[in-house]
Design a protein around this motif. Sequence first.
Motif, short mmCIF file in Angstrom:
data_model
loop_
_atom_site.label_atom_id
_atom_site.label_comp_id
_atom_site.label_asym_id
_atom_site.label_seq_id
_atom_site.Cartn_x
_atom_site.Cartn_y
_atom_site.Cartn_z
N UNK A 1 0.89 -1.08 0.05
CA UNK A 1 0.05 0.15 0.08
C UNK A 1 0.93 1.29 0.05
N UNK A 2 1.78 1.35 0.79
CA UNK A 2 2.95 2.37 0.96
C UNK A 2 3.69 2.62 -0.53
N UNK A 3 3.93 1.46 -1.23
CA UNK A 3 4.80 1.49 -2.54
C UNK A 3 3.73 2.35 -3.39
N UNK A 4 2.44 1.81 -3.34
CA UNK A 4 1.45 2.19 -4.20
C UNK A 4 1.33 3.46 -4.36
N UNK A 5 1.13 4.12 -2.85
CA UNK A 5 0.90 5.42 -2.50
C UNK A 5 1.98 6.39 -3.23
N UNK A 6 3.35 5.80 -2.93
CA UNK A 6 4.50 6.82 -3.54
C UNK A 6 4.36 6.50 -5.12
N UNK A 7 4.05 5.56 -5.73
CA UNK A 7 3.90 5.40 -7.23
C UNK A 7 3.01 6.33 -7.84
N UNK A 8 1.80 6.36 -7.18
CA UNK A 8 0.84 7.16 -7.45
C UNK A 8 0.97 8.54 -7.56
N UNK A 9 1.66 9.09 -6.18
CA UNK A 9 2.03 10.38 -6.07
C UNK A 9 3.29 10.69 -6.75
N UNK A 10 3.88 10.15 -7.37
CA UNK A 10 4.94 10.52 -8.31
C UNK A 10 4.68 10.17 -9.91
N UNK A 11 3.60 9.56 -10.22
CA UNK A 11 3.07 9.02 -11.40
C UNK A 11 4.06 8.20 -12.09
N UNK A 12 4.74 7.18 -11.23
CA UNK A 12 5.45 6.14 -11.61
C UNK A 12 5.20 4.71 -11.56
N UNK A 13 5.68 3.91 -12.31
CA UNK A 13 5.37 2.44 -12.38
C UNK A 13 5.62 1.91 -11.05
N UNK A 14 5.03 0.95 -10.69
CA UNK A 14 5.08 0.10 -9.47
C UNK A 14 5.56 -1.15 -9.75
N UNK A 15 6.91 -1.77 -9.28
CA UNK A 15 7.36 -2.88 -9.15
C UNK A 15 7.46 -3.65 -8.06
N UNK A 16 6.51 -4.61 -7.99
CA UNK A 16 6.55 -5.62 -6.59
C UNK A 16 7.47 -6.80 -6.89
N UNK A 17 8.67 -6.97 -5.75
CA UNK A 17 9.54 -7.90 -6.08
C UNK A 17 9.37 -8.78 -4.79
N UNK A 18 9.35 -10.06 -4.98
CA UNK A 18 9.37 -11.16 -4.02
C UNK A 18 10.50 -12.09 -4.12
N UNK A 19 11.44 -11.93 -3.24
CA UNK A 19 12.56 -12.85 -3.25
C UNK A 19 12.61 -13.91 -2.69
N UNK A 20 12.74 -15.23 -3.04
CA UNK A 20 13.13 -16.48 -2.04
C UNK A 20 14.49 -16.90 -2.04
N UNK A 21 14.88 -17.15 -0.76
CA UNK A 21 16.13 -17.76 -0.67
C UNK A 21 16.22 -19.36 -1.26
#
Length: 142
Positions: free
Chosen positions: A18-38
Amino acid sequence: MVVVTAIDGENGSERVLREGWKLASQFDEPLHVILVYEESDHKYLINKSLDIDDEVSPEHAEELAATVIERVSEDVTDEYEPFGRTGNPPEEIISHANDVDASYIVVGGRSRSPVGKALFGSVTQSVLLDADCPVVAVMAEQ
């Protein structure tokens, strides 16, 4: 530029996203969501989730990440690009952020004792210390 949001699929991931989405929306930038598995810790999960018996491949990590991210993002947004990786989480997060010239990295955090940090390390701490762009740490609710 891009906002990179790193989640682990556990409790608190929705708040981080949600926080990432707020930043991306505020600055009109794409949102990349990354999930890293060891790989050593999550090979069993990837194999079980995807019903495969062979070695974990980058495609398997991507497929599982997309599934987990879709679940986490359900009540947040559908405007994101999912990325799944295997390896060392801080290294993979920072590498992805550098590759896409991220304007921000958003990660989750939790309060830990100094001894706990020394003994177990911290993905958040490593990203905060080593990233070349600003990092937003979304602390877990207590």
